[in-house]
Design a protein around this motif. Structure first.
Motif, PDB file in Angstrom:
ATOM      1  N   SER A   1       0.829  -1.186   0.075  1.00  0.00           N
ATOM      2  CA  SER A   1       0.163  -0.146   0.058  1.00  0.00           C
ATOM      3  C   SER A   1       0.865   1.281   0.270  1.00  0.00           C
ATOM      4  O   SER A   1       0.435   2.426  -0.297  1.00  0.00           O
ATOM      5  N   ASN A   2       2.235   1.254   0.429  1.00  0.00           N
ATOM      6  CA  ASN A   2       3.132   2.208   0.380  1.00  0.00           C
ATOM      7  C   ASN A   2       4.062   1.988  -0.992  1.00  0.00           C
ATOM      8  O   ASN A   2       4.679   1.176  -1.194  1.00  0.00           O
ATOM      9  N   PRO A   3       3.768   2.661  -1.842  1.00  0.00           N
ATOM     10  CA  PRO A   3       4.498   2.741  -3.205  1.00  0.00           C
ATOM     11  C   PRO A   3       5.858   2.975  -3.363  1.00  0.00           C
ATOM     12  O   PRO A   3       6.753   2.486  -4.104  1.00  0.00           O
ATOM     13  N   LYS A   4       6.529   3.573  -2.059  1.00  0.00           N
ATOM     14  CA  LYS A   4       7.989   3.875  -1.611  1.00  0.00           C
ATOM     15  C   LYS A   4       8.421   2.466  -1.650  1.00  0.00           C
ATOM     16  O   LYS A   4       9.850   2.326  -1.598  1.00  0.00           O
ATOM     17  N   ARG A   5       7.621   1.476  -1.055  1.00  0.00           N
ATOM     18  CA  ARG A   5       8.410   0.297  -0.613  1.00  0.00           C
ATOM     19  C   ARG A   5       8.437  -0.718  -1.818  1.00  0.00           C
ATOM     20  O   ARG A   5       8.964  -1.848  -1.614  1.00  0.00           O
ATOM     21  N   ILE A   6       7.864  -0.523  -3.187  1.00  0.00           N
ATOM     22  CA  ILE A   6       7.937  -1.433  -4.221  1.00  0.00           C
ATOM     23  C   ILE A   6       9.303  -1.248  -4.880  1.00  0.00           C
ATOM     24  O   ILE A   6       9.805  -0.039  -5.233  1.00  0.00           O
ATOM     25  N   LYS A   7       9.876  -2.164  -5.393  1.00  0.00           N
ATOM     26  CA  LYS A   7      11.178  -2.327  -5.632  1.00  0.00           C
ATOM     27  C   LYS A   7      11.131  -2.459  -7.137  1.00  0.00           C
ATOM     28  O   LYS A   7      10.405  -3.302  -7.614  1.00  0.00           O
ATOM     29  N   SER A   8      11.847  -1.588  -8.040  1.00  0.00           N
ATOM     30  CA  SER A   8      11.453  -1.614  -9.404  1.00  0.00           C
ATOM     31  C   SER A   8      12.595  -3.027 -10.230  1.00  0.00           C
ATOM     32  O   SER A   8      12.532  -3.209 -11.214  1.00  0.00           O
ATOM     33  N   LYS A   9      13.831  -3.316  -9.062  1.00  0.00           N
ATOM     34  CA  LYS A   9      14.507  -4.356  -9.820  1.00  0.00           C
ATOM     35  C   LYS A   9      14.684  -5.353  -8.588  1.00  0.00           C
ATOM     36  O   LYS A   9      14.645  -5.024  -7.474  1.00  0.00           O
ATOM     37  N   ILE A  10      14.770  -6.442  -9.259  1.00  0.00           N
ATOM     38  CA  ILE A  10      14.664  -7.811  -8.099  1.00  0.00           C
ATOM     39  C   ILE A  10      15.609  -8.646  -8.605  1.00  0.00           C
ATOM     40  O   ILE A  10      16.063  -8.601  -9.614  1.00  0.00           O
ATOM     41  N   ALA A  11      16.354  -9.814  -7.623  1.00  0.00           N
ATOM     42  CA  ALA A  11      17.128 -10.671  -8.074  1.00  0.00           C
ATOM     43  C   ALA A  11      16.297 -12.119  -7.981  1.00  0.00           C
ATOM     44  O   ALA A  11      16.396 -12.525  -6.841  1.00  0.00           O
ATOM     45  N   PRO A  12      15.922 -12.574  -8.981  1.00  0.00           N
ATOM     46  CA  PRO A  12      15.056 -13.833  -8.937  1.00  0.00           C
ATOM     47  C   PRO A  12      16.054 -15.049  -8.787  1.00  0.00           C
ATOM     48  O   PRO A  12      17.316 -14.913  -9.284  1.00  0.00           O
ATOM     49  N   PRO A  13      15.820 -16.121  -7.956  1.00  0.00           N
ATOM     50  CA  PRO A  13      16.775 -17.023  -7.598  1.00  0.00           C
ATOM     51  C   PRO A  13      17.192 -17.839  -9.094  1.00  0.00           C
ATOM     52  O   PRO A  13      18.352 -18.245  -9.115  1.00  0.00           O
ATOM     53  N   ALA A  14      16.230 -17.811 -10.050  1.00  0.00           N
ATOM     54  CA  ALA A  14      16.684 -18.483 -11.051  1.00  0.00           C
ATOM     55  C   ALA A  14      17.943 -18.040 -12.075  1.00  0.00           C
ATOM     56  O   ALA A  14      18.472 -18.535 -12.845  1.00  0.00           O
ATOM     57  N   LEU A  15      18.115 -16.755 -11.685  1.00  0.00           N
ATOM     58  CA  LEU A  15      18.959 -15.681 -12.595  1.00  0.00           C
ATOM     59  C   LEU A  15      20.456 -15.627 -11.353  1.00  0.00           C
ATOM     60  O   LEU A  15      21.228 -14.680 -12.017  1.00  0.00           O
ATOM     61  N   GLY A  16      20.577 -16.562 -10.534  1.00  0.00           N
ATOM     62  CA  GLY A  16      21.694 -16.392  -9.547  1.00  0.00           C
ATOM     63  C   GLY A  16      22.059 -15.045  -8.962  1.00  0.00           C
ATOM     64  O   GLY A  16      23.306 -14.729  -8.955  1.00  0.00           O
ATOM     65  N   GLY A  17      21.050 -14.406  -8.615  1.00  0.00           N
ATOM     66  CA  GLY A  17      21.484 -13.107  -7.835  1.00  0.00           C
ATOM     67  C   GLY A  17      21.153 -11.986  -9.015  1.00  0.00           C
ATOM     68  O   GLY A  17      21.646 -10.634  -8.452  1.00  0.00           O
ATOM     69  N   LYS A  18      21.563 -12.105 -10.127  1.00  0.00           N
ATOM     70  CA  LYS A  18      21.639 -11.037 -11.262  1.00  0.00           C
ATOM     71  C   LYS A  18      20.102  -9.921 -11.285  1.00  0.00           C
ATOM     72  O   LYS A  18      18.995 -10.651 -11.101  1.00  0.00           O
ATOM     73  N   LYS A  19      20.151  -8.790 -10.790  1.00  0.00           N
ATOM     74  CA  LYS A  19      19.173  -8.120 -10.659  1.00  0.00           C
ATOM     75  C   LYS A  19      18.612  -7.664 -12.238  1.00  0.00           C
ATOM     76  O   LYS A  19      19.486  -7.202 -13.246  1.00  0.00           O
ATOM     77  N   VAL A  20      17.262  -7.728 -12.285  1.00  0.00           N
ATOM     78  CA  VAL A  20      16.366  -7.438 -13.324  1.00  0.00           C
ATOM     79  C   VAL A  20      15.132  -6.538 -13.141  1.00  0.00           C
ATOM     80  O   VAL A  20      14.710  -6.720 -11.828  1.00  0.00           O
ATOM     81  N   GLY A  21      14.735  -5.946 -14.011  1.00  0.00           N
ATOM     82  CA  GLY A  21      13.386  -5.172 -13.953  1.00  0.00           C
ATOM     83  C   GLY A  21      12.323  -6.222 -13.330  1.00  0.00           C
ATOM     84  O   GLY A  21      12.134  -7.168 -13.648  1.00  0.00           O
ATOM     85  N   ILE A  22      11.368  -5.731 -12.517  1.00  0.00           N
ATOM     86  CA  ILE A  22      10.252  -6.265 -12.064  1.00  0.00           C
ATOM     87  C   ILE A  22       9.280  -6.809 -13.054  1.00  0.00           C
ATOM     88  O   ILE A  22       8.923  -8.237 -12.992  1.00  0.00           O
ATOM     89  N   TYR A  23       9.395  -6.493 -13.990  1.00  0.00           N
ATOM     90  CA  TYR A  23       8.337  -7.028 -15.166  1.00  0.00           C
ATOM     91  C   TYR A  23       8.863  -7.774 -16.217  1.00  0.00           C
ATOM     92  O   TYR A  23       8.449  -8.413 -16.969  1.00  0.00           O
ATOM     93  N   ALA A  24      10.359  -8.004 -15.879  1.00  0.00           N
ATOM     94  CA  ALA A  24      11.132  -9.182 -16.680  1.00  0.00           C
ATOM     95  C   ALA A  24      10.972 -10.450 -15.984  1.00  0.00           C
ATOM     96  O   ALA A  24      11.888 -11.366 -16.401  1.00  0.00           O
ATOM     97  N   THR A  25      10.479 -10.397 -14.833  1.00  0.00           N
ATOM     98  CA  THR A  25      10.409 -11.656 -14.151  1.00  0.00           C
ATOM     99  C   THR A  25       8.860 -12.213 -13.948  1.00  0.00           C
ATOM    100  O   THR A  25       8.019 -11.712 -14.346  1.00  0.00           O
ATOM    101  N   ARG A  26       8.985 -13.369 -13.453  1.00  0.00           N
ATOM    102  CA  ARG A  26       7.369 -13.994 -12.936  1.00  0.00           C
ATOM    103  C   ARG A  26       6.893 -13.732 -11.618  1.00  0.00           C
ATOM    104  O   ARG A  26       6.010 -14.407 -11.122  1.00  0.00           O
TER     105      ARG A  26
END
Length: 105
Positions: free
Chosen positions: A46-71
């Motif tokens: 509910s707080n837009p400031k807490r949403i991250k635009s980049k995350i590190a999915p486990p399948a990519l071994g820690g590499k950060k990508v944009g949130i919409y490039a993930t599942r």
């Protein structure tokens, strides 16, 4: 592909006077189908400031990508899209307890 051997099935139920069988006429001519869906367990903050635009999915071994490039279901909105290979389309017979259904595998 992250899960090349994953399989699923979509069932189309009859809605109102429409026919689920007629809604897929011609689909067998294609090899793939785009599926648009809702991440029903979306945990959007509910707080837009807490949403991250980049995350590190486990399948990519820690590499950060944009949130919409993930599942990831943890996103600004609950909308998702995926491309699925069509293996077969089946018409499931109408029974005493169910309406006509179509399955896309």
């Amino acid at each position: 592909l992250l899960c090349p051997n994953a399989r699923g099935c979509i069932e189309l139920d009859k809605i109102g006077d429409s026919s689920s069988a007629s809604s897929v006429i011609g689909l067998e001519q294609y090899s793939h189908i785009w599926i648009i869906f809702v991440f029903h367990l979306n945990t959007k903050s509910s707080n837009p400031k807490r949403i991250k635009s980049k995350i590190a999915p486990p399948a990519l071994g820690g590499k950060k990508v944009g949130i919409y490039a993930t599942r990831s279901p943890h996103r600004y909105n609950p909308i998702g899209i995926t491309l699925c290979k069509i293996d077969r389309i089946e018409k499931i017979a109408k029974t005493k307890h169910t309406e006509e259904r179509i399955q896309i595998h």
